[in-house]
Design a protein around this motif. Structure first.
Motif, PDB file in Angstrom:
ATOM      1  N   SER A  40       0.878  -1.271   0.015  1.00 36.85           N
ATOM      2  CA  SER A  40      -0.183  -0.116  -0.030  1.00 36.85           C
ATOM      3  C   SER A  40       0.773   1.186  -0.133  1.00 36.85           C
ATOM      4  N   GLU A  41       0.099   2.331  -0.431  1.00 34.68           N
ATOM      5  CA  GLU A  41       0.824   3.763  -0.589  1.00 34.68           C
ATOM      6  C   GLU A  41       0.064   4.623  -0.325  1.00 34.68           C
ATOM      7  N   ILE A  42       0.322   5.775   0.308  1.00 38.24           N
ATOM      8  CA  ILE A  42      -0.217   6.965   0.386  1.00 38.24           C
ATOM      9  C   ILE A  42       0.758   8.266   0.284  1.00 38.24           C
ATOM     10  N   ALA A  43       0.054   9.131  -0.307  1.00 38.79           N
ATOM     11  CA  ALA A  43       0.893  10.574  -0.459  1.00 38.79           C
ATOM     12  C   ALA A  43       0.039  11.552   0.031  1.00 38.79           C
ATOM     13  N   VAL A  44       0.451  12.502   0.872  1.00 37.98           N
ATOM     14  CA  VAL A  44      -0.291  13.644   1.191  1.00 37.98           C
ATOM     15  C   VAL A  44       0.388  14.897   0.574  1.00 37.98           C
ATOM     16  N   LEU A  45      -0.527  15.534  -0.163  1.00 39.00           N
ATOM     17  CA  LEU A  45      -0.148  16.959  -0.564  1.00 39.00           C
ATOM     18  C   LEU A  45      -0.719  18.040   0.386  1.00 39.00           C
ATOM     19  N   ALA A  46       0.073  18.756   1.006  1.00 37.80           N
ATOM     20  CA  ALA A  46      -0.475  19.656   1.925  1.00 37.80           C
ATOM     21  C   ALA A  46       0.391  21.060   2.161  1.00 37.80           C
ATOM     22  N   ASP A  47      -0.372  21.982   2.540  1.00 37.29           N
ATOM     23  CA  ASP A  47       0.202  23.285   2.665  1.00 37.29           C
ATOM     24  C   ASP A  47       0.007  23.795   3.970  1.00 37.29           C
TER      25      ASP A  47
ATOM     26  N   ARG B  25       5.191  -3.787   6.269  1.00 39.04           N
ATOM     27  CA  ARG B  25       6.477  -3.187   6.191  1.00 39.04           C
ATOM     28  C   ARG B  25       7.103  -2.492   5.256  1.00 39.04           C
ATOM     29  N   MET B  26       6.409  -3.042   3.808  1.00 36.47           N
ATOM     30  CA  MET B  26       6.778  -2.564   2.647  1.00 36.47           C
ATOM     31  C   MET B  26       5.921  -1.212   2.081  1.00 36.47           C
ATOM     32  N   ALA B  27       5.152  -0.870   2.988  1.00 38.45           N
ATOM     33  CA  ALA B  27       4.171   0.259   2.464  1.00 38.45           C
ATOM     34  C   ALA B  27       4.828   1.567   2.656  1.00 38.45           C
ATOM     35  N   CYS B  28       4.244   2.381   1.824  1.00 37.89           N
ATOM     36  CA  CYS B  28       5.021   3.589   1.663  1.00 37.89           C
ATOM     37  C   CYS B  28       4.103   4.983   1.999  1.00 37.89           C
ATOM     38  N   ALA B  29       4.670   5.708   2.765  1.00 35.44           N
ATOM     39  CA  ALA B  29       3.903   6.811   3.353  1.00 35.44           C
ATOM     40  C   ALA B  29       4.747   8.069   3.096  1.00 35.44           C
ATOM     41  N   ILE B  30       4.223   9.119   2.245  1.00 30.77           N
ATOM     42  CA  ILE B  30       5.019  10.285   1.722  1.00 30.77           C
ATOM     43  C   ILE B  30       3.917  11.697   2.053  1.00 30.77           C
ATOM     44  N   LEU B  31       4.791  12.500   2.819  1.00 32.15           N
ATOM     45  CA  LEU B  31       4.085  13.784   2.834  1.00 32.15           C
ATOM     46  C   LEU B  31       5.032  14.805   1.492  1.00 32.15           C
ATOM     47  N   VAL B  32       4.378  15.637   0.904  1.00 26.84           N
ATOM     48  CA  VAL B  32       4.717  16.548   0.219  1.00 26.84           C
ATOM     49  C   VAL B  32       4.086  17.824   0.478  1.00 26.84           C
ATOM     50  N   THR B  33       4.942  18.753   1.105  1.00 25.16           N
ATOM     51  CA  THR B  33       4.309  20.004   1.516  1.00 25.16           C
ATOM     52  C   THR B  33       5.074  21.425   1.349  1.00 25.16           C
ATOM     53  N   THR B  34       4.298  22.464   1.142  1.00 26.41           N
ATOM     54  CA  THR B  34       4.854  23.556   0.902  1.00 26.41           C
ATOM     55  C   THR B  34       5.412  24.373   2.321  1.00 26.41           C
ATOM     56  N   SER B  35       4.931  23.790   3.190  1.00 29.03           N
ATOM     57  CA  SER B  35       5.250  24.348   4.733  1.00 29.03           C
ATOM     58  C   SER B  35       6.512  23.766   5.554  1.00 29.03           C
ATOM     59  N   GLU B  36       7.425  24.308   5.695  1.00 27.73           N
ATOM     60  CA  GLU B  36       8.398  23.545   6.533  1.00 27.73           C
ATOM     61  C   GLU B  36       8.102  23.358   8.125  1.00 27.73           C
ATOM     62  N   LYS B  37       7.114  24.284   8.397  1.00 29.72           N
ATOM     63  CA  LYS B  37       6.768  24.048   9.975  1.00 29.72           C
ATOM     64  C   LYS B  37       5.686  22.870   9.915  1.00 29.72           C
ATOM     65  N   LEU B  38       4.803  22.668   8.862  1.00 33.42           N
ATOM     66  CA  LEU B  38       4.212  21.461   8.827  1.00 33.42           C
ATOM     67  C   LEU B  38       5.052  20.322   8.900  1.00 33.42           C
ATOM     68  N   ALA B  39       5.960  20.460   8.108  1.00 36.52           N
ATOM     69  CA  ALA B  39       6.958  19.008   7.833  1.00 36.52           C
ATOM     70  C   ALA B  39       7.516  18.656   9.189  1.00 36.52           C
ATOM     71  N   GLU B  40       7.875  19.760   9.924  1.00 40.63           N
ATOM     72  CA  GLU B  40       8.511  19.495  11.261  1.00 40.63           C
ATOM     73  C   GLU B  40       7.584  18.965  12.309  1.00 40.63           C
ATOM     74  N   GLN B  41       6.448  19.535  12.296  1.00 41.98           N
ATOM     75  CA  GLN B  41       5.487  19.107  13.300  1.00 41.98           C
ATOM     76  C   GLN B  41       4.655  17.833  12.813  1.00 41.98           C
ATOM     77  N   VAL B  42       4.778  17.272  11.622  1.00 40.51           N
ATOM     78  CA  VAL B  42       4.167  15.989  11.109  1.00 40.51           C
ATOM     79  C   VAL B  42       5.298  15.021  11.495  1.00 40.51           C
ATOM     80  N   ALA B  43       6.612  15.383  11.325  1.00 35.76           N
ATOM     81  CA  ALA B  43       7.579  14.302  11.593  1.00 35.76           C
ATOM     82  C   ALA B  43       7.525  13.953  13.081  1.00 35.76           C
ATOM     83  N   ALA B  44       7.308  15.076  13.899  1.00 35.33           N
ATOM     84  CA  ALA B  44       7.019  14.750  15.580  1.00 35.33           C
ATOM     85  C   ALA B  44       5.753  14.202  15.762  1.00 35.33           C
TER      86      ALA B  44
END
Length: 424
Positions: A229-236, A256-275
């Motif tokens: 399975s795969e998911i991509a989230v496109l967020a701002d 274990r082989m599933a793929c989860a990716i966030l593509v965002t234009t917001s560095e703040k969101l990226a850091e918050q999501v990682a946490a």
């Protein structure tokens, strides 16, 4: 999750899971054995890998009814409502064929006919998937398939999960077999003493199921080779980090082989999501699976512009895509490649997995560039129909004969020219 600046033209593609030579050899041995030995081979492999000795390969009607009764009444009602939603959505996909009337009484047409028999594989093992029963069976029923067969690996007690049996009960499917793996694919493709062969096999499974489907293609049709399975989230910046993290983990917990990716234009969101991902992982019941997925195939990319972010999504061509941005519907219009698109905060991917009505059997491994999710068209055939009147034949026979001779096919030319006079 690692945060990376998105470079122009970067490829987010994950390597295809093709299996290894050892796995392929196992699959080929299973296929050959089932083809030669039928039920005996199916029973042998079921005992070896699923851990029980099957008495009857086929699930009895009493077992189906018992499973349905054992399921919580509210869950049964929820499954039934989901089935109704899926049927409503797929009813819109029905085709009727057409007839094109020409001059002189001639006509051309297309005839739509359902497949006679299909085998629907429902995965088991690490989880039970009643939803996969609904997603595979309903479009086949809408298409008009007369014989629908379900195969699914049983638990070690030799029983299928109550939810799977309840889903079959709701849809009125009576031909259900408690077998899984490559041996199930072989039985559906070649037939055994107990299981008659089908015309097409659909449904996802593990690597052995995927390889088996690839090997039998040609003997029967298949829907696709489904990978993890795969998911991509496109967020701002308007997205909520806890919700994005939860959505990423909803697919990471599959495999274990599933793929989860966030593509965002917001560095703040990226850091918050990682946490948030790390925080939520610690309380997830399937933490071990999800953590392996996140560690190996999880990623967060920060793009300079939304245009760059969309370009990256189209390169990835993900199985599932969530769009959590301002003007999300307008952004969605720019997406060319995705198996399923989920627009806005309240359209989390599991909404489509279970209830909305869209199909959750979707193309993986970037095949959304050219493939579609499971739908009614997967269970029909389109036959072309030609009727030429004598006058239309007379007008066009010389043209057809010339074209045939241009290709060096004299027999074709003569077949057309042989008509046109009275014969005794």
């Amino acid at each position: 999750m690692k945060i990376t600046k998105l470079a122009k033209g970067i490829s987010l593609k994950r390597p295809l899971e093709r299996g290894n030579e050892e796995q392929l050899q196992v699959v080929r041995e299973v296929l050959d054995s089932v083809r030669a030995n039928g039920d005996i081979a199916v029973r042998t492999y079921t005992e070896k890998w699923d851990g029980f000795v099957p008495g009857n390969l086929r699930v009895t009607q009493a077992e189906i009814e018992a499973g349905a009764k054992a399921l919580d009444a509210q869950l049964y009602a929820d499954l039934k409502e989901a089935a109704d939603n899926i049927r409503l959505y797929h009813e819109q996909q029905k085709r009727t064929g057409y007839r094109l009337d020409l001059a002189n009484g001639s006509w051309l047409g297309q005839r739509i006919t359902a497949l006679d028999a299909v085998g629907l594989y429902v995965p088991g093992g690490t989880a039970a998937y009643p939803s996969s029963v609904l997603m595979n069976v309903v479009p086949a029923q809408v298409a008009g398939v007369e014989r629908i067969v379900i195969t699914s690996p049983a638990n070690r007690d030799g029983k299928l999960p109550d939810g799977v049996l309840a889903a079959a009960h709701i849809l009125g499917v009576q031909e259900v077999y408690k077998i899984g793996g490559a041996q199930a694919i072989a039985a559906l493709a070649y037939g055994t003493e107990t299981i008659a062969a089908v015309d097409k096999i659909t449904g996802p499974g593990n690597i052995f199921v995927a390889l088996a489907k690839r090997e039998v293609f040609g003997e029967v049709a298949i829907d696709m080779i489904a990978g993890p399975s795969e998911i991509a989230v496109l967020a701002d910046e308007t997205a909520y980090a806890d919700e994005v993290a939860a959505d990423l983990l909803s697919q990471a917990e599959h495999d274990r082989m599933a793929c989860a990716i966030l593509v965002t234009t917001s560095e703040k969101l990226a850091e918050q999501v990682a946490a948030e991902v790390e925080k939520q992982l610690s309380t997830l019941p399937r933490e071990e699976l999800a953590r392996a997925s996140i560690d190996n195939f999880g990623a967060i990319y920060v793009a300079e512009t939304m245009s760059d972010a969309v370009e990256a999504i189209n390169t990835l061509a993900p199985e599932h895509l969530e769009i959590l941005t301002k003007n999300a519907e307008a952004v969605a219009e720019q997406v060319r490649h995705a198996g399923g698109i989920f627009i806005g905060r309240y359209s989390s991917e599991p909404v489509g997995d279970y209830f909305a009505g869209t199909n959750h059997v979707l193309p993986t491994n970037s095949t959304a560039r050219f493939a579609s999710g499971l739908n009614v068209d997967d269970f029909i055939k389109k036959s072309s129909v030609v009727y030429y009147s004598e006058k239309t034949w007379a007008e066009n026979a010389p043209k057809i004969a010339r074209l045939a001779r241009m290709e060096g096919l004299e027999g074709h030319a003569r077949a057309v020219e042989s008509r046109g006079w009275e014969k005794e």
